[in-house]
Design a protein around this motif. Structure first.
Motif, PDB file in Angstrom:
ATOM      1  N   PRO A 192       0.821  -1.210   0.000  1.00  0.00           N
ATOM      2  CA  PRO A 192       0.000   0.000   0.000  1.00  0.00           C
ATOM      3  C   PRO A 192       0.860   1.268   0.000  1.00  0.00           C
ATOM      4  O   PRO A 192       1.812   1.386   0.769  1.00  0.00           O
ATOM      5  CB  PRO A 192      -0.799  -0.112   1.296  1.00  0.00           C
ATOM      6  N   GLY A 193       0.538   2.179  -0.894  1.00  0.00           N
ATOM      7  CA  GLY A 193       1.207   3.471  -0.947  1.00  0.00           C
ATOM      8  C   GLY A 193       2.469   3.521  -1.778  1.00  0.00           C
ATOM      9  O   GLY A 193       3.026   4.597  -1.987  1.00  0.00           O
ATOM     10  N   ASP A 194       2.957   2.378  -2.266  1.00  0.00           N
ATOM     11  CA  ASP A 194       4.205   2.378  -3.034  1.00  0.00           C
ATOM     12  C   ASP A 194       4.126   3.265  -4.275  1.00  0.00           C
ATOM     13  O   ASP A 194       5.047   4.032  -4.545  1.00  0.00           O
ATOM     14  CB  ASP A 194       4.587   0.965  -3.459  1.00  0.00           C
ATOM     15  N   VAL A 195       3.059   3.145  -5.020  1.00  0.00           N
ATOM     16  CA  VAL A 195       2.940   3.940  -6.253  1.00  0.00           C
ATOM     17  C   VAL A 195       2.891   5.419  -5.909  1.00  0.00           C
ATOM     18  O   VAL A 195       3.568   6.238  -6.547  1.00  0.00           O
ATOM     19  CB  VAL A 195       1.717   3.507  -7.085  1.00  0.00           C
ATOM     20  N   ASP A 196       2.131   5.789  -4.881  1.00  0.00           N
ATOM     21  CA  ASP A 196       2.055   7.195  -4.478  1.00  0.00           C
ATOM     22  C   ASP A 196       3.413   7.726  -4.042  1.00  0.00           C
ATOM     23  O   ASP A 196       3.791   8.848  -4.389  1.00  0.00           O
ATOM     24  CB  ASP A 196       1.035   7.381  -3.354  1.00  0.00           C
ATOM     25  N   THR A 204      13.644  -1.278 -14.079  1.00  0.00           N
ATOM     26  CA  THR A 204      12.524  -2.125 -13.682  1.00  0.00           C
ATOM     27  C   THR A 204      13.002  -3.380 -12.955  1.00  0.00           C
ATOM     28  O   THR A 204      12.191  -4.117 -12.414  1.00  0.00           O
ATOM     29  CB  THR A 204      11.700  -2.543 -14.909  1.00  0.00           C
ATOM     30  N   SER A 205      14.300  -3.624 -12.964  1.00  0.00           N
ATOM     31  CA  SER A 205      14.925  -4.775 -12.294  1.00  0.00           C
ATOM     32  C   SER A 205      14.504  -6.118 -12.885  1.00  0.00           C
ATOM     33  O   SER A 205      14.687  -7.151 -12.252  1.00  0.00           O
ATOM     34  CB  SER A 205      14.647  -4.764 -10.790  1.00  0.00           C
ATOM     35  N   GLY A 206      13.934  -6.103 -14.049  1.00  0.00           N
ATOM     36  CA  GLY A 206      13.535  -7.331 -14.716  1.00  0.00           C
ATOM     37  C   GLY A 206      12.523  -7.034 -15.797  1.00  0.00           C
ATOM     38  O   GLY A 206      12.083  -5.895 -15.965  1.00  0.00           O
ATOM     39  N   ASP A 249       4.202  -3.729 -21.024  1.00  0.00           N
ATOM     40  CA  ASP A 249       3.909  -2.323 -21.309  1.00  0.00           C
ATOM     41  C   ASP A 249       2.637  -1.833 -20.627  1.00  0.00           C
ATOM     42  O   ASP A 249       2.459  -0.631 -20.453  1.00  0.00           O
ATOM     43  CB  ASP A 249       3.756  -2.104 -22.815  1.00  0.00           C
ATOM     44  N   ALA A 250       1.749  -2.761 -20.261  1.00  0.00           N
ATOM     45  CA  ALA A 250       0.442  -2.393 -19.702  1.00  0.00           C
ATOM     46  C   ALA A 250       0.140  -3.289 -18.501  1.00  0.00           C
ATOM     47  O   ALA A 250       0.715  -4.365 -18.357  1.00  0.00           O
ATOM     48  CB  ALA A 250      -0.637  -2.571 -20.775  1.00  0.00           C
ATOM     49  N   PRO A 251      -0.779  -2.838 -17.646  1.00  0.00           N
ATOM     50  CA  PRO A 251      -1.161  -3.660 -16.493  1.00  0.00           C
ATOM     51  C   PRO A 251      -1.666  -5.035 -16.917  1.00  0.00           C
ATOM     52  O   PRO A 251      -2.262  -5.195 -17.983  1.00  0.00           O
ATOM     53  CB  PRO A 251      -2.293  -2.850 -15.841  1.00  0.00           C
ATOM     54  N   VAL A 252      -1.407  -6.029 -16.036  1.00  0.00           N
ATOM     55  CA  VAL A 252      -1.800  -7.409 -16.325  1.00  0.00           C
ATOM     56  C   VAL A 252      -2.680  -8.006 -15.231  1.00  0.00           C
ATOM     57  O   VAL A 252      -3.009  -9.182 -15.275  1.00  0.00           O
ATOM     58  CB  VAL A 252      -0.563  -8.304 -16.557  1.00  0.00           C
ATOM     59  N   GLY A 253      -3.019  -7.192 -14.219  1.00  0.00           N
ATOM     60  CA  GLY A 253      -3.864  -7.693 -13.144  1.00  0.00           C
ATOM     61  C   GLY A 253      -3.107  -8.309 -11.981  1.00  0.00           C
ATOM     62  O   GLY A 253      -3.712  -8.911 -11.105  1.00  0.00           O
ATOM     63  N   VAL A 254      -1.796  -8.145 -11.947  1.00  0.00           N
ATOM     64  CA  VAL A 254      -0.972  -8.630 -10.836  1.00  0.00           C
ATOM     65  C   VAL A 254      -0.450  -7.378 -10.115  1.00  0.00           C
ATOM     66  O   VAL A 254       0.341  -6.624 -10.703  1.00  0.00           O
ATOM     67  CB  VAL A 254       0.197  -9.508 -11.340  1.00  0.00           C
ATOM     68  N   PRO A 255      -0.896  -7.130  -8.880  1.00  0.00           N
ATOM     69  CA  PRO A 255      -0.601  -5.852  -8.218  1.00  0.00           C
ATOM     70  C   PRO A 255       0.862  -5.398  -8.237  1.00  0.00           C
ATOM     71  O   PRO A 255       1.119  -4.240  -8.591  1.00  0.00           O
ATOM     72  CB  PRO A 255      -1.131  -6.047  -6.797  1.00  0.00           C
ATOM     73  N   PRO A 256       1.847  -6.231  -7.916  1.00  0.00           N
ATOM     74  CA  PRO A 256       3.221  -5.714  -7.940  1.00  0.00           C
ATOM     75  C   PRO A 256       3.676  -5.302  -9.341  1.00  0.00           C
ATOM     76  O   PRO A 256       4.384  -4.310  -9.504  1.00  0.00           O
ATOM     77  CB  PRO A 256       4.073  -6.873  -7.422  1.00  0.00           C
ATOM     78  N   ASP A 313       1.607  -4.402 -11.882  1.00  0.00           N
ATOM     79  CA  ASP A 313       0.815  -3.242 -12.282  1.00  0.00           C
ATOM     80  C   ASP A 313       1.315  -1.971 -11.604  1.00  0.00           C
ATOM     81  O   ASP A 313       1.310  -0.888 -12.207  1.00  0.00           O
ATOM     82  CB  ASP A 313      -0.659  -3.467 -11.978  1.00  0.00           C
ATOM     83  N   ALA A 314       1.775  -2.089 -10.356  1.00  0.00           N
ATOM     84  CA  ALA A 314       2.322  -0.923  -9.652  1.00  0.00           C
ATOM     85  C   ALA A 314       3.575  -0.425 -10.354  1.00  0.00           C
ATOM     86  O   ALA A 314       3.757   0.779 -10.572  1.00  0.00           O
ATOM     87  CB  ALA A 314       2.626  -1.282  -8.201  1.00  0.00           C
ATOM     88  N   LYS A 315       4.440  -1.345 -10.741  1.00  0.00           N
ATOM     89  CA  LYS A 315       5.667  -0.950 -11.426  1.00  0.00           C
ATOM     90  C   LYS A 315       5.349  -0.349 -12.800  1.00  0.00           C
ATOM     91  O   LYS A 315       5.973   0.627 -13.220  1.00  0.00           O
ATOM     92  CB  LYS A 315       6.603  -2.151 -11.559  1.00  0.00           C
ATOM     93  N   VAL A 316       4.364  -0.909 -13.503  1.00  0.00           N
ATOM     94  CA  VAL A 316       3.930  -0.346 -14.795  1.00  0.00           C
ATOM     95  C   VAL A 316       3.460   1.097 -14.600  1.00  0.00           C
ATOM     96  O   VAL A 316       3.798   1.982 -15.387  1.00  0.00           O
ATOM     97  CB  VAL A 316       2.827  -1.216 -15.435  1.00  0.00           C
ATOM     98  N   ALA A 317       2.714   1.356 -13.529  1.00  0.00           N
ATOM     99  CA  ALA A 317       2.219   2.710 -13.249  1.00  0.00           C
ATOM    100  C   ALA A 317       3.367   3.670 -12.954  1.00  0.00           C
ATOM    101  O   ALA A 317       3.369   4.819 -13.416  1.00  0.00           O
ATOM    102  CB  ALA A 317       1.238   2.684 -12.078  1.00  0.00           C
ATOM    103  N   VAL A 318       4.351   3.229 -12.200  1.00  0.00           N
ATOM    104  CA  VAL A 318       5.499   4.077 -11.878  1.00  0.00           C
ATOM    105  C   VAL A 318       6.314   4.377 -13.135  1.00  0.00           C
ATOM    106  O   VAL A 318       6.740   5.514 -13.351  1.00  0.00           O
ATOM    107  CB  VAL A 318       6.362   3.443 -10.768  1.00  0.00           C
TER     108      VAL A 318
END
Length: 129
Positions: free
Chosen positions: A6-10, A31-33, A37-44, A46-51
């Motif tokens: 929680p809050g990582d993206v913010d 990205t460390s790996g 290019d787009a969210p896939v429904g996996v929170p970690p 998707d968070a990295k995609v947003a950042v």
């Protein structure tokens, strides 16, 4: 960042905004790996995609997207398995992976800071073979 906590993206967006507001000329984010290019429904992921999207939106960032780190093979969670002849990665036996080293990524970071052409781009990184 744990990407998915929680809050990582913010927090990451706030840090990027602070760098932008301070007039930092270049931001380099790894990205460390591999990362889609787009969210896939996996929170970690998707968070990295947003950042990454936010970083590229600053107009100051280069995003490095390395393949799998070779040093992972010597990590405590995999070294014994590698020594026993097992590659502890869920890939088909015929898959070719251009492994990277920490040094490969360090050289790419250095190059990204030196080249204006890399700003605004996702740069895939693979090892020399």
């Amino acid at each position: 960042l744990q990407f998915g906590a929680p809050g990582d993206v913010d927090r990451a967006r706030a840090a990027l905004d602070a760098l932008d507001a301070a007039g930092v000329r270049r931001i380099v984010f790894s990205t460390s790996g591999p990362l889609p290019d787009a969210p896939v429904g996996v929170p970690p992921i998707d968070a990295k995609v947003a950042v990454v999207a936010h970083a590229l939106g600053t107009g100051r960032a280069t995003v490095l997207v390395p393949t799998t780190y070779m040093e992972n093979l010597a990590a405590p969670w995999s070294a014994a398995r590698v020594l026993a002849g097992e590659l502890p990665y869920p890939v088909p036996a015929e898959a070719r992976i251009a492994w990277v080293t920490n040094d490969d990524v360090a050289r790419a970071v250095e190059a990204a800071f030196a080249r204006d052409a890399a700003i605004g781009r996702r740069v895939p990184l693979g090892g020399p073979e």
